[in-house]
Design an enzyme around this catalytic site. Structure first.
Site, short mmCIF file in Angstrom:
data_model
loop_
_atom_site.label_atom_id
_atom_site.label_comp_id
_atom_site.label_asym_id
_atom_site.label_seq_id
_atom_site.Cartn_x
_atom_site.Cartn_y
_atom_site.Cartn_z
N ASN A 8 0.86 -1.18 0.00
CA ASN A 8 0.00 0.00 0.00
C ASN A 8 0.90 1.23 0.00
OD1 ASN A 8 -1.84 2.00 0.38
ND2 ASN A 8 -2.72 1.17 2.27
N ARG A 89 -2.50 -2.17 -3.50
CA ARG A 89 -3.78 -1.54 -3.18
C ARG A 89 -3.86 -0.22 -3.97
NH1 ARG A 89 -5.10 2.80 1.28
NH2 ARG A 89 -7.34 2.82 1.05
N HIS A 178 -13.00 1.64 0.63
CA HIS A 178 -12.99 0.49 1.56
C HIS A 178 -13.56 -0.77 0.91
CE1 HIS A 178 -13.29 3.37 5.27
NE2 HIS A 178 -12.03 3.07 5.01
N HIS A 205 -17.85 -0.49 8.37
CA HIS A 205 -16.40 -0.40 8.53
C HIS A 205 -16.12 0.91 9.26
CE1 HIS A 205 -12.10 -0.76 6.93
NE2 HIS A 205 -12.15 0.46 7.44
N LEU A 206 -15.80 0.81 10.54
CA LEU A 206 -15.61 2.02 11.35
C LEU A 206 -14.18 2.05 11.89
CD1 LEU A 206 -18.97 1.81 13.39
CD2 LEU A 206 -18.55 3.04 11.25
N GLY A 207 -13.31 2.69 11.14
CA GLY A 207 -11.92 2.86 11.59
C GLY A 207 -11.66 4.35 11.70
N ARG A 238 -12.61 13.43 9.42
CA ARG A 238 -13.45 13.86 8.30
C ARG A 238 -14.87 14.08 8.79
NH1 ARG A 238 -11.65 8.96 5.23
NH2 ARG A 238 -9.60 9.49 4.41
N ASP A 280 -9.05 9.98 17.91
CA ASP A 280 -9.03 8.58 18.32
C ASP A 280 -10.18 8.32 19.29
OD1 ASP A 280 -8.40 6.12 19.79
OD2 ASP A 280 -6.46 6.22 18.78
N ARG A 282 -10.72 6.16 21.43
CA ARG A 282 -10.36 5.82 22.82
C ARG A 282 -10.19 7.09 23.66
NH1 ARG A 282 -5.89 1.80 20.49
NH2 ARG A 282 -5.90 3.52 19.03
N GLY A 330 -15.11 -0.43 14.97
CA GLY A 330 -16.12 -1.48 14.81
C GLY A 330 -15.73 -2.77 15.52
N GLU A 331 -14.42 -3.08 15.52
CA GLU A 331 -13.98 -4.33 16.15
C GLU A 331 -13.76 -4.18 17.65
OE1 GLU A 331 -10.47 -5.76 14.03
OE2 GLU A 331 -11.44 -5.24 12.15
N GLU A 382 -7.73 -6.52 4.79
CA GLU A 382 -7.62 -6.09 3.40
C GLU A 382 -6.37 -6.66 2.74
OE1 GLU A 382 -8.45 -2.40 5.39
OE2 GLU A 382 -9.23 -1.59 3.52
#
Ligand code: ADP
Length: 396
Positions: A8, A89, A178, A205-207, A238, A280, A282, A330-331, A382
């Site tokens: 990538n 990618r 994505h 997909h939540l990153g 974003r 972030d 967290r 998401g994870e 990915e």
């Protein structure tokens, strides 16, 4: 034995993951960051160890040379010809690619033609492709496009309601992003559902970047990102969907330059912009728990916007068999999943299994048997998808 490297190449970075495809194991992975600087950073993970060094890496060519020399020096490979395939990618495949392809001159020309649609990405991708061609000329190379999975979205969902001639002339439409992750996760969910003939799935997909995709019978039928990844849900930095007039208002009435507004929407908005704390999740959560009102608001907007898209795609799909959460938030963020599922439970009949949601690890079902929709956590991969496409297309 066939080794494949998934690559990538970004504007100033080169991420890689080397696979042994016989068992799909990761032999080594890493990143060269700050390419172009005297103090570039090279990080490589191998045998459970992580090594980092700072050195001068003037261009992507040197980054590729550094990576390949390290593979030899560390005896990760004995000869570069052991690497049979390189999977690249590629962020923007425009209208040309609805699947991964073997790279040839025509493919490179199209990736180049699409640079205006993804100026920060497609240019560096080409540099990465050519640097590997030079370094391992005998290896095959495959392009895996972030947009390809979304080429099945019907025009009614992908064409913006601006003058049609303008859309056509400048190739403006929703291409999404994505796609490799949405394809990987939805294929996995179809397996988990027992490979039914028909399936209706929503992937969240939540990153740091985030997008939702509606997947019908294995095909993307709508997605939340647009011409670029700026559209859709709120993300780390974003803004996601906003009235396009906000742009004009800031420029015409508030003294901003267009470039600065674009930068604001991409890099200073989202979780970071609303909370003022961080992009972030967290950090934002920690601040919210301490009573920071803007951090609490940021999380509420984030969750609400995901719910908006789930609602939209629920209507579009008619019914939903499964929802899958993936990527960093998401994870890992059980509270985000909990809040979102709570908000949709009355309308959809989702019954969350709190224990599985909060205490489980990795891929799992997080709803109770009586839930009308199954909800899964599926870690995305990915790079593995890129390596699999490369193996398949090169017949390795
Ligand atoms: P990218 O879009 O860069 O691939 P990732 O999928 O790695 O992003 O997600 C990164 C984001 O995921 C971080 O910014 C953070 O908000 C969130 N994240 C990662 N790990 C955790 C965690 N353990 N708990 C909560 N959020 C996490």
């Amino acid at each position: 034995m066939s080794k494949i490297i998934a690559v990538n190449a970004g504007s100033s970075s080169l991420k890689f993951q080397l696979f042994e495809m016989d068992d799909e194991s990761v032999i080594t992975s890493g990143i060269v960051e700050r390419i172009g600087m005297d103090d570039a950073i090279f990080t490589i993970k191998y045998n459970g160890q992580k090594e980092t060094k700072t050195l001068s890496v003037p261009t992507h060519n040197e980054a590729v040379e550094l990576l390949l020399k390290t593979l030899i020096d560390k005896e990760i490979v004995h000869d570069l010809t052991e690497i049979k395939g390189i999977g690249h990618r590629i962020v923007q495949g425009g209208p040309y690619f609805d699947q991964s392809v073997i790279i040839n001159e025509d493919v490179k020309a199209k990736i180049k033609e699409l640079i205006p649609l993804a100026p920060l990405h497609n240019g560096p991708h080409l540099i990465g492709i050519e640097a590997f061609e030079k370094a391992i000329p005998e290896a095959g190379a495959v392009a895996v496009f972030d947009t390809a999975f979304h080429q099945s979205i019907p025009d009614s969902a992908s064409i913006y309601p601006i003058p049609y001639e303008v859309s056509e002339k400048y190739k403006i439409k929703k291409y999404g992003a994505h796609g490799t992750s949405h394809r990987y996760v939805s294929e996995r969910v179809i397996e988990l559902l027992g490979k039914p003939e028909h399936s209706h799935i929503i992937v969240a997909h939540l990153g740091a970047g985030g997008s939702l995709t509606a997947v019908k019978d294995g095909k993307s039928v709508n997605t939340s990102m647009g011409l670029t990844p700026l559209a859709g849900v709120m993300m780390a930095t974003r803004c996601g969907d906003v009235d396009a007039s906000v742009f004009d208002y800031l420029c015409e009435q508030c003294g901003y330059e267009p470039h600065d507004v674009f930068e604001m929407f991409n890099k200073k908005s989202g979780l970071l912009g609303v909370s003022g704390v961080s992009g972030d999740m967290r950090d934002v959560k920690a601040a919210a728990d301490e009573g920071n009102k803007r951090a609490q608001l940021a999380i509420s907007i984030f969750e609400r916007r995901v719910v908006d898209y789930i609602g939209k795609y629920y209507m579009e799909l008619g019914h939903v068999d499964a929802i899958a959460f993936t990527a960093g938030i998401g994870e890992n963020s059980s509270f985000v999943r909990h809040d979102i599922l709570n908000m949709i439970s009355e309308a959809t009949g989702v019954v969350i299994d709190d224990d599985a949601n909060e205490n489980g690890k990795g891929e799992r079902l997080i709803t109770k048997p009586e839930s009308k929709i199954k909800v899964y956590v599926v870690p995305t991969d990915e790079e593995l998808m890129i390596a699999r496409d490369t193996k398949r297309l090169l017949n390795l």
